[in-house]
Scaffold this active site. Structure first.
Site, mmCIF file in Angstrom:
data_model
loop_
_atom_site.group_PDB
_atom_site.id
_atom_site.type_symbol
_atom_site.label_atom_id
_atom_site.label_comp_id
_atom_site.label_asym_id
_atom_site.label_seq_id
_atom_site.Cartn_x
_atom_site.Cartn_y
_atom_site.Cartn_z
ATOM 1 C CG ASN A 7 -1.851 1.179 1.290
ATOM 2 O OD1 ASN A 7 -1.813 2.056 0.432
ATOM 3 N ND2 ASN A 7 -2.680 1.230 2.312
ATOM 4 C CG ASP A 148 -9.584 1.660 -1.506
ATOM 5 O OD1 ASP A 148 -9.261 0.483 -1.286
ATOM 6 O OD2 ASP A 148 -9.234 2.604 -0.778
ATOM 7 N N GLY A 210 -13.192 5.736 10.550
ATOM 8 C CA GLY A 210 -11.848 6.017 11.007
ATOM 9 C C GLY A 210 -11.601 7.501 10.826
#
Length: 405
Positions: A7, A148, A210
């Site tokens: 990532n 994503d 988050g």
């Protein structure tokens, strides 16, 4: 089969190595401050204590090269050689409407992806650098792009089209894309497994809460709507992002404050949200502590955050035609009993009722709804890296070269 998951961010590279025989993590860590002073690699082998290596990391390629050295190091490594890595899975932020699922990298896929870097200028270019580095350092090893945005490509037109001149959609592909798809996909499958029902039979609302936050309506295993839009700025109130606001406000403030588009973008993305309202922090833990001490703006920030999530739950309940499961995941969703309580309070008429004791859970898989709650409420820690590894195995096995709309 051993899979490396990468990532790549603007100044960091997160990595994990999986042995997919039992889906165990052999090693994981983070290269950070790439291109800056004080760069370092955090490395953890299995369940051992983390080690930190201060290493100059001028580029992403150098960072990945140093990660590879650690993986095969005689004292710290988990591999005899890099030849043990069978495939690499890359987390990619934005695939636009070109990629409807994860894909194996070849020349055509590479070219198409290179053409959509501008969709996520703060993320996609660095994802591509990760691909380039692996191609140079491990030539011939299959690489997979896991987007994503892919999970949300099942949204109907009425969910993703903005009420703007239609030619802008045709010309610039301005539409809702949604993000956190890998996380929403993982928790929806995991919760279905835990309750023992096929995901295709369930109506699920997944709350990824988050510092970045999004909520997704999942019907028959597919995303039918999600809160983030063309960019991750739309939707819920987040740590530093404003989420939904009147579109005229930025124009008005640019005129009043004499701000450039870049400055306005910086404010909306990095100085707003929980930080902007509270004036305390973008960290929900800090804001929660301040609220407990009587800080009114901190209290307000948490109320605004919960109110926005609650509104989306109600809206998605409507479009789903009911609800079977409500899932909380990511940092705040997994470890925020206060936030979960604020969100679910007043939703009893929708069949959502928490068990106060079970809601104290932090970071563990658990059903936290009361016995008489019609809707099951769960905390499911997300595992995007494992999902990327699974997707990599699937794509390499099926040799999915591309799926282009």
């Amino acid at each position: 089969m051993k899979v490396l998951v990468l990532n790549c961010g603007s100044s960091s590279v997160k990595y994990q190595v999986f042995d997919m025989k039992n889906e165990s993590v052999l090693a994981k860590g983070l290269a950070e401050r790439i291109g800056l002073e004080g760069s370092r690699i955090v490395y953890q082998r299995g369940s051992e204590a983390k080690k930190v290596f201060e290493i100059p990391l001028p580029t992403h390629k150098k960072a990945i090269e140093e990660i590879f050295k650690l993986l095969v190091d005689k004292n710290n490594g988990v591999l005899q050689s890099l030849n043990e890595i069978d495939a690499v899975g890359h987390r990619v932020v934005h695939g636009g409407d070109k990629f409807v699922e994860s894909v194996l990298v070849n020349d055509e896929v590479y070219s198409i992806f290179k053409g959509i870097l501008d969709l996520a200028p703060l993320h996609n270019p660095y994802n591509l650098q990760g691909v380039d580095a692996c191609s140079e350092l491990m030539p011939g090893v299959p690489q997979v792009l896991v987007f994503d945005t892919s999970f949300h490509q099942t949204m109907p037109e009425e969910a993703y089209i903005y009420a703007l001149p239609y030619e802008w959609y045709e010309k610039y592909k301005i539409r809702r894309y949604g993000f956190h798809g890998t996380s929403h996909y993982y928790v929806s499958r995991r919760v279905a497994e835990l309750i023992g029902r096929p995901v295709e039979e369930l109506k699920i609302i997944s709350c990824h809460l988050g510092n970045g936050a999004s909520i997704t309506a999942i019907k028959n295993g597919k995303s039918i709507d999600t809160s983030m839009g063309y960019t991750p700025l739309e939707g819920l109130v987040m740590g530093t992002r404003c989420g939904d606001i009147d579109p005229a406000i930025p124009i008005l403030l640019m005129e009043k404050e004499n701000l450039t588009p870049k400055q306005m973008d910086e404010i909306l993305n990095k100085k707003s949200g929980i930080l902007g309202i509270s004036g305390v922090s973008s960290d929900f833990r800090d804001v929660g502590e301040a609220a407990e001490k009587g800080n009114k703006r901190a209290e307000l920030a948490l109320k605004v955050f919960a109110y926005r999530v609650k509104k989306y739950i109600g809206a998605y309940y409507a479009i789903l035609g009911g609800l079977d499961v409500l899932v909380f995941t990511a940092g705040v969703g997994e470890r925020g009993p206060l936030e979960r309580s604020l969100i679910c309070s007043g939703l009893e008429h929708l069949g959502i009722k928490l068990d106060p004791e079970k809601n104290k859970v932090k970071g563990e898989e658990l059903r936290i709804s009361a016995p008489d709650s019609k809707v099951e409420v769960w905390v499911i820690p997300t595992n995007e890296e494992l999902m990327i590894a699974r997707e990599t195995v699937r794509v390499v096995g099926e040799k999915i070269i591309k799926k282009v709309i």
